[in-house]
Design a protein around this motif. Sequence first.
Motif, PDB file in Angstrom:
ATOM      1  N   GLU A   1       0.858  -1.189   0.000  1.00 23.21           N
ATOM      2  CA  GLU A   1       0.000   0.000   0.000  1.00 23.21           C
ATOM      3  C   GLU A   1       0.886   1.228   0.000  1.00 23.21           C
ATOM      4  OE1 GLU A   1      -2.711   2.117   3.356  1.00 23.21           O
ATOM      5  OE2 GLU A   1      -3.285   0.065   2.872  1.00 23.21           O
ATOM      6  N   GLN A   2       0.438   2.301  -0.658  1.00 18.37           N
ATOM      7  CA  GLN A   2       1.177   3.545  -0.607  1.00 18.37           C
ATOM      8  C   GLN A   2       0.218   4.719  -0.764  1.00 18.37           C
ATOM      9  OE1 GLN A   2       3.372   2.260  -4.332  1.00 18.37           O
ATOM     10  NE2 GLN A   2       3.351   4.471  -4.675  1.00 18.37           N
ATOM     11  N   GLY A   3       0.614   5.864  -0.223  1.00 13.10           N
ATOM     12  CA  GLY A   3      -0.240   7.038  -0.296  1.00 13.10           C
ATOM     13  C   GLY A   3       0.519   8.269   0.151  1.00 13.10           C
ATOM     14  N   VAL A   4      -0.016   9.436  -0.175  1.00 12.87           N
ATOM     15  CA  VAL A   4       0.577  10.716   0.198  1.00 12.87           C
ATOM     16  C   VAL A   4      -0.334  11.403   1.206  1.00 12.87           C
ATOM     17  CG1 VAL A   4       1.333  12.978  -0.603  1.00 12.87           C
ATOM     18  CG2 VAL A   4       1.740  10.948  -2.026  1.00 12.87           C
ATOM     19  N   THR A   5       0.223  11.837   2.330  1.00 10.63           N
ATOM     20  CA  THR A   5      -0.538  12.465   3.404  1.00 10.63           C
ATOM     21  C   THR A   5      -0.102  13.911   3.576  1.00 10.63           C
ATOM     22  OG1 THR A   5      -0.677  10.345   4.585  1.00 10.63           O
ATOM     23  CG2 THR A   5      -1.117  12.352   5.857  1.00 10.63           C
ATOM     24  N   PRO A   6      -1.017  14.883   3.378  1.00  8.00           N
ATOM     25  CA  PRO A   6      -0.679  16.282   3.669  1.00  8.00           C
ATOM     26  C   PRO A   6      -0.428  16.460   5.163  1.00  8.00           C
ATOM     27  CG  PRO A   6      -2.692  16.100   2.364  1.00  8.00           C
ATOM     28  CD  PRO A   6      -2.377  14.730   2.867  1.00  8.00           C
ATOM     29  N   MET A   7       0.333  17.476   5.519  1.00  6.81           N
ATOM     30  CA  MET A   7       0.674  17.729   6.915  1.00  6.81           C
ATOM     31  C   MET A   7      -0.006  19.012   7.370  1.00  6.81           C
ATOM     32  SD  MET A   7       3.154  15.411   7.796  1.00  6.81           S
ATOM     33  CE  MET A   7       4.466  16.115   8.789  1.00  6.81           C
ATOM     34  N   ARG A   8      -0.781  18.931   8.437  1.00  8.84           N
ATOM     35  CA  ARG A   8      -1.439  20.119   8.964  1.00  8.84           C
ATOM     36  C   ARG A   8      -1.619  19.996  10.468  1.00  8.84           C
ATOM     37  NH1 ARG A   8      -6.280  18.205   6.347  1.00  8.84           N
ATOM     38  NH2 ARG A   8      -6.275  19.965   4.911  1.00  8.84           N
ATOM     39  N   SER A   9      -1.736  21.154  11.099  1.00 12.30           N
ATOM     40  CA  SER A   9      -2.205  21.254  12.481  1.00 12.30           C
ATOM     41  C   SER A   9      -3.528  22.012  12.433  1.00 12.30           C
ATOM     42  CB  SER A   9      -1.210  22.015  13.354  1.00 12.30           C
ATOM     43  OG  SER A   9       0.008  21.311  13.473  1.00 12.30           O
ATOM     44  N   PHE A  10      -4.512  21.549  13.206  1.00 15.16           N
ATOM     45  CA  PHE A  10      -5.852  22.126  13.141  1.00 15.16           C
ATOM     46  C   PHE A  10      -6.519  21.949  14.498  1.00 15.16           C
ATOM     47  CE2 PHE A  10     -10.410  21.721  12.551  1.00 15.16           C
ATOM     48  CZ  PHE A  10     -10.727  22.713  11.646  1.00 15.16           C
ATOM     49  N   VAL A  11      -7.161  23.009  14.975  1.00 12.18           N
ATOM     50  CA  VAL A  11      -7.902  22.939  16.241  1.00 12.18           C
ATOM     51  C   VAL A  11      -9.191  23.740  16.102  1.00 12.18           C
ATOM     52  CG1 VAL A  11      -7.907  23.377  18.731  1.00 12.18           C
ATOM     53  CG2 VAL A  11      -5.764  22.781  17.580  1.00 12.18           C
TER      54      VAL A  11
END
Length: 407
Positions: free
Chosen positions: A262-272
Amino acid sequence: MRTQVGIIGAGPAGLMLSHLLHLEGIDSVVLEIRERSYVESRVRAGVLEHDTAALLREVGVGARLDREGLVHTGVELRFGGSSRRIDLAALTSGRSITVYGQQEVVKDLIAARLDAGGQILFDVGDVALDGLDSDAPVVRFTHEGTIRELRCAVVAGCDGFHGVSRGSVPAAQRRTVEHVYPFSWLGILAEATPSATELIYAHHRRGFALHSMRSPEVTRLYLQVPPDTGLADWPTTRIWDELHTRLATDDGFALKEGPILEQGVTPMRSFVTEPMRYGRLFLAGDAAHIVPPTGAKGLNLAMADVRFLASALIDWFRQGRESGLDEYSARCLRRVWRVQHFSAWMTGLLHRPADADEFADRLQLAHLEYVATSTAAATTLAENYVGLPLDWSDRVDTSAKPAVPFA
């Protein structure tokens, strides 16, 4: 349909909340938009904090965790061609982490709920929340072609970042704080024996890399990549070449390869989102907050939320005490912001900015060297990584300033 607590989302947060309430005789119904097979197979987080693993055992769903989970007492920082081990257990009075996939936690909790006669409705659609500012909220949805209505005393929004719960709070009643990082993670799951016994966090001039695992036969690996990366940009050969380069050491570390499952691209964010309550709706987990995955905190933070929420609901249903519900949001957010800071700190420590120059590189290496050689700095990493004790939020003195720093 009627129940005491309507729970939106059959991820770890929603399922654990339902289970905790069941153990105290409080009824709930869990609604999930996906099919059961999907939620039991989607690969997400894989590192459990010390107290998360202890909670699973405490509530009777830890048998398979104890058989199959991989307990780690340290992590490895890799930079400048060498490796430095952070002894988590020695720095935190014996606390550790356990590698056990989120999908396995979900399987265990679903089995426990169904074995106890709990109600989980999968593959529901058109979920809508109404009457949240009243004492009789309603959840409307479709299931098996029928429009249905769930009446309850409380709604728990555990349906993730893209769910309906957070959006059901009027815009004027919530505030969001977000930071998007200028890179993503390319992750692969490989049928290969792990190349190390503990997780490796690697800093390299070409970008960050992480060596993790899911079992003695399956390795989980990540690469820092530009935010606009597509999978077509990364054929198998390129992925392995880059992993070999970024994880290399001067003493000849050997990375084991295998078929990519399996492979995939994950965006990086901080959110509250603040607050985490609106009337009779309580947000938990990714519905309220997202952290970058560097610190392995997402699932663990969700579990802390629902422990706080379950305790507050038990007091309310049993004793009529509302103080726990009134304090829920502030109590959670104290921990959320501590975890946001740690996750952002870990991310900045290890990832290379696109515009980094030689000065920035040398500062990162100096910082990593300090963390690896200073007991005080290493303890900061260790105690946050294994997870702060659950009562940490209650020890924080907030008397000098309001918990929410805006009007």
